[in-house]
Design a protein around this motif. Sequence first.
Motif, PDB file in Angstrom:
ATOM      1  N   TYR B 327       0.845  -1.190   0.000  1.00 37.76           N
ATOM      2  CA  TYR B 327       0.000   0.000   0.000  1.00 37.76           C
ATOM      3  C   TYR B 327       0.887   1.248   0.000  1.00 37.76           C
ATOM      4  N   THR B 328       0.476   2.205  -0.814  1.00 36.02           N
ATOM      5  CA  THR B 328       1.213   3.469  -0.862  1.00 36.02           C
ATOM      6  C   THR B 328       0.840   4.321   0.336  1.00 36.02           C
ATOM      7  N   LYS B 330      -0.398   7.119   0.187  1.00 32.40           N
ATOM      8  CA  LYS B 330      -1.700   7.715  -0.097  1.00 32.40           C
ATOM      9  C   LYS B 330      -2.838   6.758   0.283  1.00 32.40           C
ATOM     10  N   GLU B 331      -2.622   5.488  -0.055  1.00 35.67           N
ATOM     11  CA  GLU B 331      -3.642   4.495   0.286  1.00 35.67           C
ATOM     12  C   GLU B 331      -3.793   4.371   1.807  1.00 35.67           C
ATOM     13  N   GLY B 334      -5.564   7.260   3.150  1.00 34.04           N
ATOM     14  CA  GLY B 334      -6.994   7.097   2.841  1.00 34.04           C
ATOM     15  C   GLY B 334      -7.681   6.219   3.868  1.00 34.04           C
ATOM     16  N   LEU B 335      -7.000   5.129   4.220  1.00 33.75           N
ATOM     17  CA  LEU B 335      -7.585   4.225   5.226  1.00 33.75           C
ATOM     18  C   LEU B 335      -7.688   4.888   6.593  1.00 33.75           C
ATOM     19  N   ARG B 412     -12.419  -5.128   0.210  1.00 25.20           N
ATOM     20  CA  ARG B 412     -11.520  -4.596  -0.825  1.00 25.20           C
ATOM     21  C   ARG B 412     -10.608  -5.670  -1.387  1.00 25.20           C
TER      22      ARG B 412
END
Lengths: 581, 581
Positions: B327-328, B330-331, B334-335, B412
């Motif tokens: 996961y980046t 950014k991801e 987001g979480l 997801r």
Amino acid sequence: MYRSHNCGELNVSNINTEVTLAGWVQKSRDKGFMNWVDLRDRYGVTQLIFDEGRSEKSVFELAKTLGREYVIQVKGTVIEREAKNKNMTTGDIEILVSELTILNASLTPPFTIEDETDGGEDIRMKYRYLDIRRNPVKNNLLFRHKVTMEVRKYLSDLDFCEVETPYLIKSTPEGARDFVVPSRMNEGQFYALPQSPQTFKQLLMVGGMDKYFQIVKCFRDEDLRADRQPEFTQIDCEMAFVEQEDILNVFEGLTRHLLKEIKGVDVEKFPRITYDYAMKTYGNDKPDIRFGMEFGELNEFAQHKDFPVFNAAELVVGIAVPGAGIYTRKEIDGLIDWMKRPQVGASGMVYVKCNDDGTYKSSVDKFYDQQDLAHWAKITGAKVGDMIFVVSGPAHKTRTQLSALRMELAARLGLRNPGEFAPLWVVDFPLLELDEESGRYHAMHHPFTSPKPEDMALLETDPGKVRANAYDMVLNGNEIGGGSIRIHDKATQQLMFKYLGFTSEEAKEQFGFLMDAFQFGAPPHGGLAFGLDRLVAILGGQETIRDFIAFPKNNSGRDVMIDAPSKIDDTQLKELHIKLV
Amino acid sequence: MYRSHNCGELNVSNINTEVTLAGWVQKSRDKGFMNWVDLRDRYGVTQLIFDEGRSEKSVFELAKTLGREYVIQVKGTVIEREAKNKNMTTGDIEILVSELTILNASLTPPFTIEDETDGGEDIRMKYRYLDIRRNPVKNNLLFRHKVTMEVRKYLSDLDFCEVETPYLIKSTPEGARDFVVPSRMNEGQFYALPQSPQTFKQLLMVGGMDKYFQIVKCFRDEDLRADRQPEFTQIDCEMAFVEQEDILNVFEGLTRHLLKEIKGVDVEKFPRITYDYAMKTYGNDKPDIRFGMEFGELNEFAQHKDFPVFNAAELVVGIAVPGAGIYTRKEIDGLIDWMKRPQVGASGMVYVKCNDDGTYKSSVDKFYDQQDLAHWAKITGAKVGDMIFVVSGPAHKTRTQLSALRMELAARLGLRNPGEFAPLWVVDFPLLELDEESGRYHAMHHPFTSPKPEDMALLETDPGKVRANAYDMVLNGNEIGGGSIRIHDKATQQLMFKYLGFTSEEAKEQFGFLMDAFQFGAPPHGGLAFGLDRLVAILGGQETIRDFIAFPKNNSGRDVMIDAPSKIDDTQLKELHIKLV
């Protein structure tokens, strides 16, 4: 598990087996050194034995404390009985008890838990949970379950799909009174409980679900006559792309299946008679045809003589009662009085004895000679030894009175055998019925019933004569099911509402959704509904539906066991936007 | 009968047969000299052909007038298709039509009657009868029927008796809000619609009907969350002379039978976990165990370091997300935002990447060394390439937050496979639940649930710790059924009402009939109820119950098709002794 076996299954093949049983103390016989207890559960009764010599002292002593309806668990050994009881499936054995546990004590029940109880209707309703322990009530519930399982299996095997329709629906003032449910979330608005899923099952047909059924509760807020319930159960059915004949065949098949599977009775193809024929022949649209006593219309041979009563009557009609020629004058007078009671309302009754020597003796010998009476005998089918009873007056009323007599005499003569099953179809019901009070026609079945196409023209000229594609299944003098081919086009449905006195606004407001649906490709369809409570009672050889309902209500619509209906909180009322007046 | 065959059954073996079909025009392709029509009914689609050269002119011309959803009847001959369609069971044949009857025309439907329709939820609800023509909805209803038939068969074969309990019962303010029904015959009094047949099924046990079930509508006047209905269906069950283990076995058997018969899926014996274990391991009393991501409690290795957030927390807990190490930033952010939304309410979230080289990279590297993080990985079961997410705070709240993350990530990651079935039992539920607003305890299941005998003493000292003989069946993260062993003696039931804050008068008024019944030999008993709507949806591989209900209501409790609830007449109100406020 509190038991290894139930109380109905042990027999000599189990001798010397260690078992654990649980159930209720049916009765206890204490002989001092020996104590027998009958232990009962849903499946039967098994005898327990506590023996001073063979049981432990504590167990033996505890057994002496057991009262009726105590719930106990016992461990013990199956032994052979000395005095066998051939009337019990477990009558060859008994249990020598080694361990006894009282699971729950019991107060003395307010009535005896026996097949023949000393409890009256009221007390049995209040303690219905005790009544259900009695075999007759318990067996009725098990029987009902068996019937519904067979119904579901039969219909499902024919590709019928059981679909649950909603219980919170819309109130329509037409028909019987609705039970309503105030909506908290929609202020000032009410749901209604369904009197039947009629419109929903028709919408399922529009939806292409071409074979539908549902065993479903329905609700009618009617003043309760004896043996009516505010909530009752229907086997509700509908089919698309069918004609009347198809529907009759399917549900005749279902009924024949039930009679065969449940009662072991084979019945022939059901007779089909028209409503008109039923009224003329039995004075009744749900005739009991387990026996004859068919009506003979005597106008031709009873009028234009000197008997003014018959001359003035629209209809003179009689029945021949088999073997009733021996009735005494007192018995005959008793029957005449019975007919004159307000419940029947006849103004009088004429009798004709068919003597053993072929002559006739009547109460109207002054007006009629032997030849006249011979005609009457021929028309009513009277034989030597029979009695003919004749009544007269307005046609419909007179037929109804004679029907009452026919049923009463059949009962007295033992002709209404509950073990015999005589189903039939009554077809071609009138579409409309004149309400004498309002002078308005209303739907005899319901407003969705299709008139016979060939009678459509009569709607304008003689509405009472229009016949419907409507039919009832009748079993032993009871209507057990009824249905019709439905209207499936908007124009005819609108016309029907108009004839029934709906303004087009009212029709649209109440049934607009159905008429809208008819515009989107509604297939031809029809169906019927059986009254399950009645059907089960009749199959069970009884006439009282209450005995086949687990928790019935009394004639005031009360559940006396839980004490409902009851008051509710002001908070609840407030939330529902209503108050009492 | 309007048809000799249905639209799903003809194939090459029927070639040259004369047939009659009836159904709806699915579509029509007019090529000028040739016109193909797809005819649809419940069973399938059959292609009709109208050919200028081979059909009568009047039939050929009439076919050109057919619109979508017209209801037609055709006679014709089964012929082999030139261009076969392998995707249709009837794809090898077509019907050369000789006679065509339009049974009913149709307006253009407001949405397409296709598997994938262009109609939105609202319009499909308003025209639900058209929606039911669509395969997905129709198949759901047929599926529901199949499930209920199997349930009935299974239970009936085990000697369970289906008993209908009443719908017009008594209102009890305890629990959810009742729908009530004003009584016309009992002024100022109301019936209530049952929230469940709970007390009646217990009375059936007192009545000796030791194995009961019923598929029955229940009613709750709640503010509707998404996918709740004011009326819903339960498979309601109860047994006497049983312990919890017996009940679990019977209904595990039922569920296994359904999975096998309906889905062709064999499942192992269901895992049984305690409520406490479920909460600790999944943060949820209805865990989805189709996948892992079990909770690791990290207090030991996360506290007493320099990270004040964790040090202050009651609970530090994490999960390892398989393969999420990639996961980046950014991801991950987001979480974290997802977790901070008010619906979840976390104040933050820590992450630990498990690098390919066995090292760890975390958002709290400042406070924890590689050895600390290795402990975290061990406890959460994280492997190389995984990501550990860690949250902290008050224990219950934190678990609930992490459970939300667990479910979200599983979705997801495609781990919630609707074709996989992972049932389990959650047992030993707490008896009581503290209502934080009122500070009062209320029954977690209902007031008839039996406390575990060994925990009875805690009722006085630590009520929240008392465990009940209560259990839920959980399937794929949904509670599909729940039940308990019941109290069966008056004293304990009285005590329970006392702990729940009933005065003895209130207890007597509302549930006196039940406590009375317990005095007349009530056997030990227990049971459970399945939510049928949910069970069917999950077995059908879907999560929306509305799609498995023929005529559902919307979130305001309205039936938008029939427009209910609605106003009622003043006459009706008056008869019911109420008025609007």
